[in-house]
Design an enzyme around this catalytic site. Structure first.
Site, short mmCIF file in Angstrom:
data_model
loop_
_atom_site.label_atom_id
_atom_site.label_comp_id
_atom_site.label_asym_id
_atom_site.label_seq_id
_atom_site.Cartn_x
_atom_site.Cartn_y
_atom_site.Cartn_z
N ARG A 125 1.22 -1.25 0.09
CA ARG A 125 0.22 0.03 -0.14
C ARG A 125 0.54 1.12 0.24
NH1 ARG A 125 -2.92 -3.61 -0.23
NH2 ARG A 125 -5.09 -4.13 0.76
N SER A 175 -10.30 -1.52 3.87
CA SER A 175 -9.66 -1.70 4.93
C SER A 175 -9.60 -0.44 5.29
CB SER A 175 -8.66 -2.18 4.28
OG SER A 175 -8.76 -3.73 3.58
N GLU A 233 -4.88 2.24 6.79
CA GLU A 233 -5.13 2.48 5.55
C GLU A 233 -4.87 4.05 4.71
OE1 GLU A 233 -5.92 1.04 1.77
OE2 GLU A 233 -5.58 -1.07 3.00
N1 EPU Z 1 -10.43 -12.04 9.52
C1 EPU Z 1 -10.68 -12.49 10.62
N2 EPU Z 1 -12.31 -11.81 11.08
C2 EPU Z 1 -13.00 -11.56 10.17
C3 EPU Z 1 -12.07 -11.19 8.88
C4 EPU Z 1 -11.16 -11.87 8.94
O1 EPU Z 1 -10.39 -13.20 11.56
O2 EPU Z 1 -13.84 -11.51 9.98
C5 EPU Z 1 -8.65 -12.93 9.98
C6 EPU Z 1 -8.85 -14.01 9.36
O3 EPU Z 1 -7.80 -15.25 9.59
C7 EPU Z 1 -8.45 -14.11 7.63
C8 EPU Z 1 -7.49 -13.03 8.08
O4 EPU Z 1 -8.13 -11.57 8.47
O5 EPU Z 1 -7.54 -15.28 6.81
C9 EPU Z 1 -7.29 -12.35 5.97
O6 EPU Z 1 -8.99 -11.97 6.03
P1 EPU Z 1 -8.46 -11.19 4.37
O7 EPU Z 1 -8.49 -11.72 3.58
O8 EPU Z 1 -10.67 -10.78 4.47
O9 EPU Z 1 -7.89 -9.89 4.27
P2 EPU Z 1 -7.49 -8.67 4.77
O10 EPU Z 1 -6.20 -8.78 5.54
O11 EPU Z 1 -8.19 -8.44 6.01
C10 EPU Z 1 -6.54 -7.57 2.68
C11 EPU Z 1 -6.97 -5.77 2.52
C12 EPU Z 1 -8.03 -5.68 1.41
C13 EPU Z 1 -8.42 -7.24 0.50
C14 EPU Z 1 -8.21 -8.28 1.78
C15 EPU Z 1 -8.13 -9.80 0.31
C16 EPU Z 1 -5.40 -5.01 3.72
C17 EPU Z 1 -4.91 -3.85 4.35
N3 EPU Z 1 -6.12 -5.36 3.22
O12 EPU Z 1 -7.64 -7.71 4.08
O13 EPU Z 1 -8.20 -4.99 0.82
O14 EPU Z 1 -9.04 -6.95 0.10
O15 EPU Z 1 -6.58 -8.83 1.74
O16 EPU Z 1 -7.02 -9.30 -0.75
O17 EPU Z 1 -4.76 -5.18 3.07
C18 EPU Z 1 -8.83 -2.35 0.68
O18 EPU Z 1 -7.39 -2.21 0.98
O19 EPU Z 1 -9.84 -1.32 0.94
C19 EPU Z 1 -8.96 -3.56 0.80
C20 EPU Z 1 -10.29 -4.01 1.23
#
Ligand code: EPU
Length: 356
Positions: free
Chosen positions: A179, A253, A351
């Site tokens: 990012r 996010s 972010e």
């Molecule tokens: N998780 C939880 N509870 C939840 C949801 C997720 O504990 O309710 C944990 C789980 O362990 C899951 C992990 O978080 O395995 C990762 O969740 P997810 O795959 O949804 O990804 P994220 O890290 O929460 C990032 C990006 C998103 C992007 C997703 C998918 C960041 C800050 N965010 O989210 O980006 O869509 O991966 O690749 O890096 C954005 O930038 O606005 C955005 C939505």
């Protein structure tokens, strides 16, 4: 078209739908307009925005907001101009299946994803449905499901406010990381407006399915794996757990996923068990999902006045009623950050860019 207006509401220009105003709004749809713009006459500071999908306006903006309406997508003839430029400057030789695509900064990013996937080009399919425009995508290196746009960007063309000329940056100069890019840092920030982004896509089969349940979801369709199929699977996953900014104000996010030492991570595991999620990085540190930390602190689905923590993805703060004040979001952000700090000794960083 060069459109300059004063005292404009920004409610429709940020996906949080915060109703603040700016002293001046400039919209343009060509490089010629930009070259005509007399920036010295505009209220300062000058800030360029895309769709405002990663911004939090904390108050009325006293300066000028600039927005690109350069909305076009084209396949570049790499063998003539761009190819010659590249090989001269950087010694890069493109493969037979590589395709260079140029998109204007004001193009809706997902329209670019749809167009390229529809042509069978690989590269952008995992980034489908991310809100925002192409210019902002290249500035903040948007990413999802194991792909970052910085992996695919080749050049970024910009208007240099200082020298009043168009410049082209090679990807190597843009210093893409999680990012982040050079555009967010001193020397670049506020100086360059992105006008066009050139991406290198491929006709060869190269799906990236190794994030979470993507592969399983793709296999379950039983269909041949094409960019369009991956795109539709990603759209399904996103729709299931991320709120549509057209229906409920949000900026995706809100926090970055923090990177902690192995020691901190092990301490968390001792307390919470071996299934604490974490992604081990090459440098020995561990990226921990902020969503997990926030959920463990009990925030998932919590509401506070006009705002709340989204119930399906706690990394997202939502403007539930559409009437949120910036202070409410900032207060919720502080409370979340504080509880994660107390519980895990980890400082969450936003972010979303806060505009003061
Ligand atoms: N998780 C939880 N509870 C939840 C949801 C997720 O504990 O309710 C944990 C789980 O362990 C899951 C992990 O978080 O395995 C990762 O969740 P997810 O795959 O949804 O990804 P994220 O890290 O929460 C990032 C990006 C998103 C992007 C997703 C998918 C960041 C800050 N965010 O989210 O980006 O869509 O991966 O690749 O890096 C954005 O930038 O606005 C955005 C939505």
């Amino acid at each position: 078209m060069l459109d300059i207006s004063y005292h404009r509401s920004l409610a429709s220009m940020n996906t949080f739908r915060i109703d603040v105003s700016c002293a001046c709004l400039v919209e343009y749809d060509s490089i010629a307009d930009l070259l005509e713009l007399e920036t010295e006459t505009l209220p300062k500071p000058i800030m360029h925005i895309g769709r405002g999908s990663n911004l939090l306006f904390t108050d009325d903006f006293r300066g000028t907001v600039v927005h690109s309406c350069i909305d076009l997508m084209e396949i570049l003839d790499r063998n003539v101009r761009i190819y010659a430029d590249c090989s001269r400057d950087y010694g890069e030789v493109f493969g037979e299946d590589d395709v260079l695509v140029s998109a204007g900064a004001g193009t809706v990013f997902d329209e670019l994803c749809a167009w390229t996937a529809g042509m069978g080009l690989w590269g952008l399919e995992n980034l489908s449905l991310i809100p925002g425009e192409v210019g902002a995508a290249a500035v903040q290196n948007i990413g999802a499901y194991g792909v970052e746009v910085g992996d695919i960007v080749r050049y970024v063309y910009c208007y240099d406010l200082l020298e009043e000329e168009i410049v082209r940056f090679d990807k190597k100069i843009l210093a893409y990381s999680y990012r982040d890019s050079v555009f967010k840092h001193e020397g670049f920030k506020g100086r360059y407006f992105v006008t066009h982004v050139v991406l290198k896509l491929s006709r060869s089969y190269r799906p990236q399915l190794d994030y979470g349940h993507v592969r399983k979801a793709v296999e379950e369709t039983g269909k041949p794996v094409t960019p369009d199929l991956v795109r539709s699977v990603i759209i399904g996953i996103r729709k299931d757990k991320l709120p549509d900014p057209l229906e409920i104000g949000n900026a995706g996010s809100f926090f970055k996923n923090p990177v902690v030492s192995e020691e901190v991570f092990e301490n968390i595991r001792k307390k919470y068990g071996a299934d604490v999620p974490g992604f081990h990085l090459d440098d020995g540190r561990v990226k921990v999902p902020a969503a997990w930390l926030i959920e463990k602190c009990g925030w998932k689905g919590k509401k506070s006045g006009n705002v709340g923590v989204y119930d399906k993805q706690p990394l997202v703060i939502v403007n539930i009623t559409g009437k949120a004040f910036p202070e409410e979001i900032i207060s919720l952000e502080r409370r979340i950050t504080e509880s994660v700090r107390k519980e895990f000794s980890i400082i969450l960083e936003p972010e979303v860019e806060h505009i003061y």
